[in-house]
Design a protein around this motif. Structure first.
Motif, PDB file in Angstrom:
ATOM      1  N   GLU A 117       0.979   0.180  -4.003  1.00  0.00           N
ATOM      2  CA  GLU A 117      -0.459   0.222  -4.140  1.00  0.00           C
ATOM      3  C   GLU A 117      -0.293  -1.099  -5.821  1.00  0.00           C
ATOM      4  O   GLU A 117       0.634  -0.714  -6.810  1.00  0.00           O
ATOM      5  N   MET A 154       0.787  -1.433  -0.446  1.00  0.00           N
ATOM      6  CA  MET A 154      -0.190  -0.192  -0.450  1.00  0.00           C
ATOM      7  C   MET A 154       0.404   1.270   0.038  1.00  0.00           C
ATOM      8  O   MET A 154       1.905   1.451   0.340  1.00  0.00           O
ATOM      9  N   TRP A 174     -12.495  -5.102  -1.215  1.00  0.00           N
ATOM     10  CA  TRP A 174     -11.591  -4.321  -1.028  1.00  0.00           C
ATOM     11  C   TRP A 174     -11.674  -2.657  -1.951  1.00  0.00           C
ATOM     12  O   TRP A 174     -11.877  -3.052  -3.042  1.00  0.00           O
ATOM     13  N   ALA A 184      -9.580  -0.067  -3.425  1.00  0.00           N
ATOM     14  CA  ALA A 184      -7.742  -0.035  -3.924  1.00  0.00           C
ATOM     15  C   ALA A 184      -8.172   1.577  -4.636  1.00  0.00           C
ATOM     16  O   ALA A 184      -9.461   2.085  -5.149  1.00  0.00           O
TER      17      ALA A 184
END
Length: 368
Positions: free
Chosen positions: A279, A1, A118, A120
């Motif tokens: 990411e 991340m 998730w 993102a």
């Protein structure tokens, strides 16, 4: 991340191992990698992690590993991994990952069952993203993967294998005026592939000498799913022992994808093992190359550490890939042994990406 601009604060990185065996835990005196451990069998390890980042807000969960006794002493230890973590942004990740070994370690079976809901970030396609320009998307993914590697009929250093990938993804993008959003490619992505490799590594958890050369292709077809595309990779790794009880690991990975490729399966970094701390697909395209160098050292009790340098870039085709600029990252990580006898460690890695922003990743096992 990626931790954009700055991390507000990282509340806690708590890593603990709980090992069930027929004797007391290892003593705290310093030991080296060649230590002959007591003849006891460790049943399980648990790693809780709690933290806070700009991306996830509060993140909490755990990773657990359960070890099974091999058929004969000295053979690889089968294991079953389970990971569960979430965040206060309503993100959820669940994964079951078993490793099994058959026929005196000449056949390896790996499987993955994963569910992920998730949020993102998508930075656009290509090698030159702007970290401050992105659009968020919510991906619900159910994935089943199985890979079988075999050395039967070949010299011990050669291997071949097949892999099956079954995945259903449901992706929703937020509205954005700064980033052009791609086709979500929601639906089924089902594929099958093969691999060939030359593998002389002494240990796949913490390799101290040997090398790996592996070629892999995966084929996805609309007859089995909703999209037709293919993916190839060439993975080269080398390892050697170095002074001061350290080991050096070097890695090279070339990836290519072609056809109607979903945006989240383009060639590029995964952010955890290859080019840590960004990411997934922070920079991604039809082709990508990633270079890695890392020095690892055992410290004391169950602790170790490493420092690393990584470089990577992507491009639509090979000549563009060669012309594009490199992304660079330097970093360091802390290691905690989940199973000393099997050289199996959990790690937390901090990286300085492009000498501009910080990154953080957690994982079980080494990056490469």
């Amino acid at each position: 991340m990626i931790m954009r601009r700055a991390v507000l604060f990282y509340l806690c990185i708590a890593i603990f191992a709980f090992a069930q065996s027929s004797s007391a835990p290892p003593s705290s005196k310093e030991i080296n990698m060649d230590l002959e451990h007591e003849d006891v069998f460790q049943r399980y390890s648990v790693v809780p992690v709690l933290g806070y980042t700009e991306e996830t807000e509060f993140q909490y969960g755990f990773m657990a590993l359960f070890f099974l006794k091999p058929d004969q002493k000295g053979e690889k230890v089968p294991e079953i991994g389970f990971t569960a973590y979430g965040s206060t942004r309503d993100q959820l990740h669940l994964a079951l990952e078993p490793y099994f070994y058959f026929l005196h370690d000449r056949v390896t079976l790996w499987s993955l069952l994963k569910y992920q809901d998730w949020i993102a970030s998508y930075f656009g396609r290509g090698n030159d993203p702007d970290i401050d320009k992105f659009v968020n998307y919510d991906r619900k993914k159910l994935q089943l993967g199985t890979r079988v590697e075999s050395r039967i009929g070949l010299p011990q250093s050669l291997k071949y294998g097949v892999e099956i990938h079954v995945e259903h993804s449901d992706i929703d993008f937020e509205e954005s005026e700064t980033i052009k959003t791609p086709d979500t490619h929601s639906g089924w992505r089902n594929g099958i592939g093969y691999l060939f490799g030359l593998d002389t590594r002494d240990n796949t958890n913490w390799t101290r000498h040997g090398y790996l050369l592996q070629w892999q292709q995966m084929f996805y077809n609309s007859h089995f799913g909703d999209y037709t595309f293919d993916m190839e990779s060439l993975d080269l790794r080398g390892y050697t022992e170095t002074p001061l009880q350290t080991s050096l690991a070097l890695g090279f990975l070339w990836m290519r994808s072609g056809g109607d490729v979903p945006f989240d399966m383009l060639a590029g970094p995964d952010g955890i093992c290859r080019f840590r701390g960004v990411e997934s697909l922070y920079f991604g395209d039809n082709q990508a190359v990633i270079l890695q160098a890392e020095i690892r050292r055992f410290l004391f009790w169950r602790f170790g550490s490493h420092v690393f340098f990584e470089g990577g870039k992507s491009g639509s085709y090979f000549s563009e890939l060669m012309r594009n600029n490199w992304h660079k990252s330097i970093g360091a990580g802390a290691l905690l042994a989940l199973n000393l006898k099997e050289n199996l460690y959990a790690r937390a890695d901090f990286s300085w990406v492009d000498f501009d922003h910080l990154g953080l990743s957690f994982y079980v096992r080494q990056a490469f």
